[in-house]
Design an enzyme around this catalytic site. Structure first.
Site, PDB file in Angstrom:
ATOM      1  N   LYS A 157       0.854  -1.192   0.000  1.00  0.00           N
ATOM      2  CA  LYS A 157       0.000   0.000   0.000  1.00  0.00           C
ATOM      3  C   LYS A 157       0.890   1.243   0.000  1.00  0.00           C
ATOM      4  O   LYS A 157       0.949   1.973   0.996  1.00  0.00           O
ATOM      5  CB  LYS A 157      -0.925  -0.010   1.230  1.00  0.00           C
ATOM      6  CG  LYS A 157      -2.216  -0.788   0.999  1.00  0.00           C
ATOM      7  CD  LYS A 157      -3.101  -0.804   2.218  1.00  0.00           C
ATOM      8  CE  LYS A 157      -3.902   0.442   2.430  1.00  0.00           C
ATOM      9  NZ  LYS A 157      -4.985   0.650   1.471  1.00  0.00           N
TER      10      LYS A 157
HETATM   11  N1  PMP Z   1      -7.552  -2.176  -3.051  1.00  0.00           N
HETATM   12  C1  PMP Z   1      -6.988  -1.013  -2.678  1.00  0.00           C
HETATM   13  C2  PMP Z   1      -6.214  -0.239  -3.688  1.00  0.00           C
HETATM   14  C3  PMP Z   1      -7.148  -0.524  -1.374  1.00  0.00           C
HETATM   15  O1  PMP Z   1      -6.609   0.635  -1.000  1.00  0.00           O
HETATM   16  C4  PMP Z   1      -7.918  -1.284  -0.445  1.00  0.00           C
HETATM   17  C5  PMP Z   1      -8.127  -0.783   0.958  1.00  0.00           C
HETATM   18  N2  PMP Z   1      -7.127  -1.210   1.819  1.00  0.00           N
HETATM   19  C6  PMP Z   1      -8.466  -2.502  -0.877  1.00  0.00           C
HETATM   20  C7  PMP Z   1      -8.268  -2.910  -2.182  1.00  0.00           C
HETATM   21  C8  PMP Z   1      -9.201  -3.403   0.067  1.00  0.00           C
HETATM   22  O2  PMP Z   1      -8.258  -4.098   0.837  1.00  0.00           O
HETATM   23  P1  PMP Z   1      -8.515  -4.534   2.337  1.00  0.00           P
HETATM   24  O3  PMP Z   1      -9.690  -5.421   2.290  1.00  0.00           O
HETATM   25  O4  PMP Z   1      -7.287  -5.257   2.734  1.00  0.00           O
HETATM   26  O5  PMP Z   1      -8.769  -3.301   3.112  1.00  0.00           O
END
Ligand code: PMP
Length: 305
Positions: free
Chosen positions: A156
Site C-alpha cells: 500500500k
Molecule cells: N484495493 C486497494 C487499492 C485498497 O486501497 C484497499 C483498501 N485497503 C483494498 C483494495 C481493500 O483491501 P482490504 O480489504 O485489505 O482493506
C-alpha cells in the site's frame, strides 16, 4: 472535547503536534506506505474490537520491506500501541485506524535509504464510507491500474493512490460513485480502494493478486466466511464485459466493507437493486467484524479491559 492523540516519533502526542517538514521526501515524492484498519463498537458488550489487526500489521511490514523502510516496532508491538492509542482517544464508536510509515529525510533525491523513517498512527470515528444499503454506481476508468513493477500495488504505497485518485475523479466527472480499474492486460483489477466481486451462477468470482491489486484482507475474509453460506469463491481473470452480465457485483475493503454495485457503465447490475447474495454476505460480515460469530472471534481484538 479533548484533542485527539496520535502516535508519532515513538510517543503519544496531540494530533496538532504531529507534523512533518515540507522538505520531507514523503511529501515531495510520496515515499511511504500505510494501512487502513477498522475497529467496530459492540454496544451489547460495550467493547471495541479491532478487526484482523495482526494481518494488517503483517501487510504493513511487507509494504515496508518493499520500500526499504525499517519499522521501529514488531507486529505485536504495533498491536499494543494501537490499542493504547484507541484507549487514549476514548473511542466508543466504529473507528478507522491509519498507520503510516514514511521517509522523513529532507535530502533532495528521491532515494529509498533505510534511515530517517518514521511511523505515525492516527484514528478517527468512521461509520459507513460508501453507501452499503442502497449500493453505488461504478464506471470502468480509462486510467490503467499500475503494474507490480511500476509501483507495487500488492503493498500500500502512498504514491499508488495518485492512480486511484485520478480514476476516482474521472468516475465522479462521469456521474459515478466509484471507479473500476482494468490492468495493463485488459483484465478487471480492482476499485480505487476496494476489491470487486461478481456473483455468477451463485459463485463469488474475483480477480486474484496477479491482476495487479492489493493482497486484500476483506477479500480473504470473504473467501473464508463464504463457506458458511455454501458459496464457492473463484479467483480468476475477469473480463470487462463480465461486469455487465454478472447477477450481482459488490466492492469490498476495510473502508468499503461490503458495498453493492447497482449500475456499471450505465448498465443496471442484475435488476438494478441490491442482490440477495450480497445482502446475505453483508449480514454475515457485520456479525463477524463485531465478534458476534464465535468461529471468527479470534479476528477481533478487544481494546478495553
Ligand atoms: N484495493 C486497494 C487499492 C485498497 O486501497 C484497499 C483498501 N485497503 C483494498 C483494495 C481493500 O483491501 P482490504 O480489504 O485489505 O482493506
Amino acid at each position: 472535547m479533548a484533542e485527539a492523540v496520535a502516535y508519532f516519533r515513538g510517543g503519544f502526542v496531540p494530533l496538532s503536534e504531529a507534523k512533518v517538514s515540507i522538505r520531507a521526501k514523503a511529501l515531495n515524492y510520496g515515499l511511504g506506505c500505510f494501512e487502513g484498519i477498522r475497529g467496530y463498537w459492540n454496544t451489547a458488550r460495550q467493547q471495541l474490537y479491532i478487526f484482523r489487526m495482526e494481518d494488517h500489521y503483517i501487510r504493513l511490514h511487507n509494504s515496508c520491506r518493499i520500500l526499504r523502510i525499517q519499522l521501529p516496532l514488531s507486529v505485536e508491538e504495533l498491536c499494543v500501541v494501537t490499542k493504547e492509542l484507541i484507549r487514549r482517544n476514548g473511542h466508543r464508536e466504529d473507528v478507522y485506524i491509519r498507520p503510516l510509515a514514511y521517509i522523513a529525510s529532507e535530502l533532495l533525491s528521491p532515494t529509498l535509504i533505510p534511515e530517517d523513517n518514521e511511523l505515525a498512527i492516527y484514528t478517527m470515528p468512521l461509520a459507513d464510507y460508501l453507501d452499503t444499503s442502497n449500493g453505488i454506481t461504478a464506471c470502468v476508468t480509462s486510467w490503467t491500474r499500475l503494474r507490480d513493477n511500476m509501483i507495487p500495488v500488492r503493498a500500500k504505497p502512498t504514491a499508488a493512490y495518485l492512480n486511484s485518485a485520478l480514476a476516482r475523479a474521472e468516475a465522479r466527472e462521469r456521474g459515478c460513485d466509484e471507479a473500476i480499474f482494468l490492468n495493463a492486460n485488459g483484465f478487471v483489477s480492482e476499485g480505487s480502494a476496494e476489491h470487486v466481486f461478481l456473483v455468477m451462477n451463485g459463485d463469488l468470482v474475483t480477480p486474484s493478486t496477479e491482476d495487479d491489486n492489493l493482497r486484500g484482507i476483506t477479500r480473504a475474509t470473504i473467501a473464508e466466511i463464504a463457506a458458511e453460506l455454501n458459496r464457492r469463491v473463484i479467483f480468476r481473470h475477469v473480463n470487462r464485459s463480465e461486469l455487465y452480465i454478472a447477477d450481482e457485483v459488490f466492492f469490498c475493503g476495510t473502508g468499503a466493507q461490503i458495498t453493492p454495485v447497482v449500475k456499471i457503465d450505465g448498465r443496471p447490475v442484475g435488476n438494478g437493486r441490491v442482490g440477495p447474495v450480497t445482502s446475505e454476505l453483508q449480514a454475515l460480515y457485520a456479525r463477524v467484524v463485531r465478534a458476534e460469530h464465535p468461529k471468527y472471534a479470534h479476528w477481533c481484538a478487544p481494546v478495553y479491559e
